[in-house]
Scaffold this active site. Structure first.
Site, PDB file in Angstrom:
ATOM      1  N   GLY A  31     -32.545   4.974 -58.726  1.00  0.00           N
ATOM      2  CA  GLY A  31     -33.306   4.084 -59.605  1.00  0.00           C
ATOM      3  C   GLY A  31     -34.003   2.939 -58.898  1.00  0.00           C
ATOM      4  O   GLY A  31     -34.095   2.893 -57.683  1.00  0.00           O
ATOM      5  N   TYR A  32     -34.509   1.989 -59.708  1.00  0.00           N
ATOM      6  CA  TYR A  32     -35.344   0.874 -59.247  1.00  0.00           C
ATOM      7  C   TYR A  32     -36.561   1.433 -58.517  1.00  0.00           C
ATOM      8  O   TYR A  32     -36.809   1.158 -57.349  1.00  0.00           O
ATOM      9  CB  TYR A  32     -34.546  -0.103 -58.354  1.00  0.00           C
ATOM     10  CG  TYR A  32     -35.105  -1.509 -58.410  1.00  0.00           C
ATOM     11  CD1 TYR A  32     -35.015  -2.250 -59.586  1.00  0.00           C
ATOM     12  CD2 TYR A  32     -35.758  -2.078 -57.331  1.00  0.00           C
ATOM     13  CE1 TYR A  32     -35.550  -3.524 -59.665  1.00  0.00           C
ATOM     14  CE2 TYR A  32     -36.293  -3.353 -57.398  1.00  0.00           C
ATOM     15  CZ  TYR A  32     -36.189  -4.067 -58.570  1.00  0.00           C
ATOM     16  OH  TYR A  32     -36.720  -5.321 -58.641  1.00  0.00           O
ATOM     17  N   HIS A  37     -40.320   6.791 -54.582  1.00  0.00           N
ATOM     18  CA  HIS A  37     -39.718   7.635 -55.628  1.00  0.00           C
ATOM     19  C   HIS A  37     -40.808   8.381 -56.404  1.00  0.00           C
ATOM     20  O   HIS A  37     -40.672   9.570 -56.709  1.00  0.00           O
ATOM     21  CB  HIS A  37     -38.932   6.779 -56.630  1.00  0.00           C
ATOM     22  CG  HIS A  37     -37.760   6.060 -56.056  1.00  0.00           C
ATOM     23  ND1 HIS A  37     -37.702   4.697 -55.964  1.00  0.00           N
ATOM     24  CD2 HIS A  37     -36.576   6.517 -55.567  1.00  0.00           C
ATOM     25  CE1 HIS A  37     -36.530   4.329 -55.444  1.00  0.00           C
ATOM     26  NE2 HIS A  37     -35.833   5.423 -55.187  1.00  0.00           N
ATOM     27  N   GLY A 147     -36.793  12.264 -49.665  1.00  0.00           N
ATOM     28  CA  GLY A 147     -37.715  11.534 -48.807  1.00  0.00           C
ATOM     29  C   GLY A 147     -37.316  11.599 -47.346  1.00  0.00           C
ATOM     30  O   GLY A 147     -36.129  11.580 -47.001  1.00  0.00           O
ATOM     31  N   ASP A 150     -35.004   8.775 -45.589  1.00  0.00           N
ATOM     32  CA  ASP A 150     -33.586   8.992 -45.266  1.00  0.00           C
ATOM     33  C   ASP A 150     -33.500  10.309 -44.503  1.00  0.00           C
ATOM     34  O   ASP A 150     -33.052  11.323 -45.039  1.00  0.00           O
ATOM     35  CB  ASP A 150     -32.762   9.027 -46.548  1.00  0.00           C
ATOM     36  CG  ASP A 150     -32.906   7.734 -47.343  1.00  0.00           C
ATOM     37  OD1 ASP A 150     -32.120   6.818 -47.137  1.00  0.00           O
ATOM     38  OD2 ASP A 150     -33.859   7.634 -48.160  1.00  0.00           O
ATOM     39  N   GLN A 153     -30.183  12.071 -44.114  1.00  0.00           N
ATOM     40  CA  GLN A 153     -29.768  12.626 -45.411  1.00  0.00           C
ATOM     41  C   GLN A 153     -30.485  13.954 -45.686  1.00  0.00           C
ATOM     42  O   GLN A 153     -29.864  14.937 -46.106  1.00  0.00           O
ATOM     43  CB  GLN A 153     -30.084  11.618 -46.513  1.00  0.00           C
ATOM     44  CG  GLN A 153     -29.963  12.169 -47.922  1.00  0.00           C
ATOM     45  CD  GLN A 153     -30.147  11.079 -48.967  1.00  0.00           C
ATOM     46  OE1 GLN A 153     -29.233  10.299 -49.193  1.00  0.00           O
ATOM     47  NE2 GLN A 153     -31.303  11.021 -49.588  1.00  0.00           N
ATOM     48  N   SER A 185     -38.445   0.587 -50.112  1.00  0.00           N
ATOM     49  CA  SER A 185     -37.023   0.778 -50.356  1.00  0.00           C
ATOM     50  C   SER A 185     -36.615  -0.115 -51.524  1.00  0.00           C
ATOM     51  O   SER A 185     -37.122  -1.237 -51.644  1.00  0.00           O
ATOM     52  CB  SER A 185     -36.227   0.365 -49.113  1.00  0.00           C
ATOM     53  OG  SER A 185     -34.856   0.206 -49.436  1.00  0.00           O
TER      54      SER A 185
HETATM   55  P1  AMP Z   1     -32.786   6.222 -53.393  1.00  0.00           P
HETATM   56  O1  AMP Z   1     -33.077   5.872 -54.824  1.00  0.00           O
HETATM   57  O2  AMP Z   1     -33.010   5.089 -52.450  1.00  0.00           O
HETATM   58  O3  AMP Z   1     -31.483   6.931 -53.214  1.00  0.00           O
HETATM   59  O4  AMP Z   1     -33.903   7.272 -52.980  1.00  0.00           O
HETATM   60  C1  AMP Z   1     -34.108   8.448 -53.723  1.00  0.00           C
HETATM   61  C2  AMP Z   1     -34.997   9.385 -52.953  1.00  0.00           C
HETATM   62  O5  AMP Z   1     -36.241   8.732 -52.685  1.00  0.00           O
HETATM   63  C3  AMP Z   1     -34.418   9.790 -51.598  1.00  0.00           C
HETATM   64  O6  AMP Z   1     -34.704  11.167 -51.363  1.00  0.00           O
HETATM   65  C4  AMP Z   1     -35.163   8.913 -50.643  1.00  0.00           C
HETATM   66  O7  AMP Z   1     -35.282   9.463 -49.348  1.00  0.00           O
HETATM   67  C5  AMP Z   1     -36.513   8.824 -51.305  1.00  0.00           C
HETATM   68  N1  AMP Z   1     -37.236   7.641 -50.841  1.00  0.00           N
HETATM   69  C6  AMP Z   1     -36.798   6.357 -50.862  1.00  0.00           C
HETATM   70  N2  AMP Z   1     -37.718   5.535 -50.315  1.00  0.00           N
HETATM   71  C7  AMP Z   1     -38.756   6.322 -49.937  1.00  0.00           C
HETATM   72  C8  AMP Z   1     -40.020   6.068 -49.304  1.00  0.00           C
HETATM   73  N3  AMP Z   1     -40.395   4.850 -48.956  1.00  0.00           N
HETATM   74  N4  AMP Z   1     -40.825   7.124 -49.076  1.00  0.00           N
HETATM   75  C9  AMP Z   1     -40.456   8.376 -49.410  1.00  0.00           C
HETATM   76  N5  AMP Z   1     -39.288   8.674 -50.012  1.00  0.00           N
HETATM   77  C10 AMP Z   1     -38.445   7.668 -50.266  1.00  0.00           C
END
Ligand code: AMP
Length: 287
Positions: A31-32, A37, A147, A150, A153, A185
């Site tokens: 989220g956020y 995302h 993404g 990470d 991941q 992020s």
């Molecule tokens: P998170 O909500 O931070 O767990 O991220 C959810 C998904 O969004 C994960 O697969 C992340 O790798 C991806 N993600 C987060 N930030 C970015 C970004 N700046 N560019 C591309 N993908 C992202």
């Protein structure tokens, strides 16, 4: 967009979609939402008939001293953004529904999870691999989007899918950045204006390594590049390097000489409080 908290109701909806022959794309998130995302969701909408976005701040991937309880939230904003980019279902379960009191199964991916973020965050990737396995079983997606932000991941998830014979195809999406280069992020929300300025040094250090590699005729030694990058980061008094490594993209093993498909991965801590990661491919992208 349908908003669903319940696991069984979510199963019913996706089962109906599968029965009708729709392909399903899954975007797991905490989220956020920012443009990173949203880029994942757009890719999912381009690829699959139905897009499921999961929104779950997964407690098992946070360490005891990490930011679980203060993790930023904006549920209404997230719903509106997900709807705008074509999400069909926002799955946002409660932690006690995901982890029943006697939940005792974990999915742990060996090898790949030992270094880099795994060294700083013990248990983190087991939390990630477990929740992603559960989401794959609940949603049974044809495609799932992660993404490159990470990168470790993403590599761990690919390994998990191979090892446990999941049938989902994993799509890696390039990093979405702010205009000055900072990787987007949810955790950037923690940065004060002066910390935000200092935070950019991680991208600058990685970019300098990439430039040196692309500009050089001969082979470059990883250690030489990394020492200089570390020095640049340490010019910012608020910043401390958690790790900085050049690895082979396919198995994340450290390389001594930079050739072929290598990537530089870094994590820094700002004001001992905020941990940010970023990475860059050290070769020209194709296409
Ligand atoms: P998170 O909500 O931070 O767990 O991220 C959810 C998904 O969004 C994960 O697969 C992340 O790798 C991806 N993600 C987060 N930030 C970015 C970004 N700046 N560019 C591309 N993908 C992202």
């Amino acid at each position: 967009v349908i908003v669903e908290k319940n696991i069984e109701d979510t199963r019913r909806i996706v089962n109906e979609w599968h029965r009708k022959g729709f392909s399903i794309g899954l975007v797991p998130t905490m989220g956020y939402f920012h443009n990173g995302h949203l880029e994942l969701m757009k890719r999912a909408a381009d690829t699959a008939d139905k897009v499921v976005v999961s929104l779950f701040v997964n407690p098992t991937q946070f360490g005891p001293s990490e930011d679980l309880v203060v993790y930023p939230k904006d549920f209404d904003g997230d719903c509106a953004k997900a709807r705008e980019v074509g999400a069909d279902l926002l799955f946002c379960p409660e932690p006690d529904m995901v982890y029943a009191p006697r939940h005792c199964t974990e999915v742990s991916v060996g090898g790949l999870t030992e270094g880099l973020c795994g060294a700083d965050r013990p248990g983190h990737f087991t939390g990630v691999a477990t929740i992603v396995s559960k989401l794959f079983n609940i949603v049974r997606p044809n495609h799932a989007f992660f993404g490159e932000k990470d990168f470790q991941q993403l590599t761990v998830i690919r390994q998990l899918v191979t090892d446990l014979n999941f049938t989902v195809s994993i799509v890696g999406v390039p990093i979405v950045r702010e205009p000055d280069g900072l990787a987007m992020s949810s955790r950037n929300a923690y940065l004060s204006p002066s910390e935000r300025e200092a935070a950019l040094v991680l991208f600058q250090a990685l970019s300098r390594i990439k430039q040196e590699v692309l500009d050089s005729d001969g082979m470059r030694y990883a250690q030489d590049l990394l020492v200089k990058a570390r020095e640049l980061i340490e010019t910012k008094p608020q910043c401390r390097v958690d790790y900085l490594e050049i690895v082979d993209e396919k198995d994340l093993s450290p390389v001594s000489a930079v050739k072929g498909k290598c990537r530089v991965l870094g994590a820094i801590r700002i004001s001992d409080r905020i941990r940010l990661i970023d990475n860059l491919a050290l070769y020209m992208a194709q296409g």
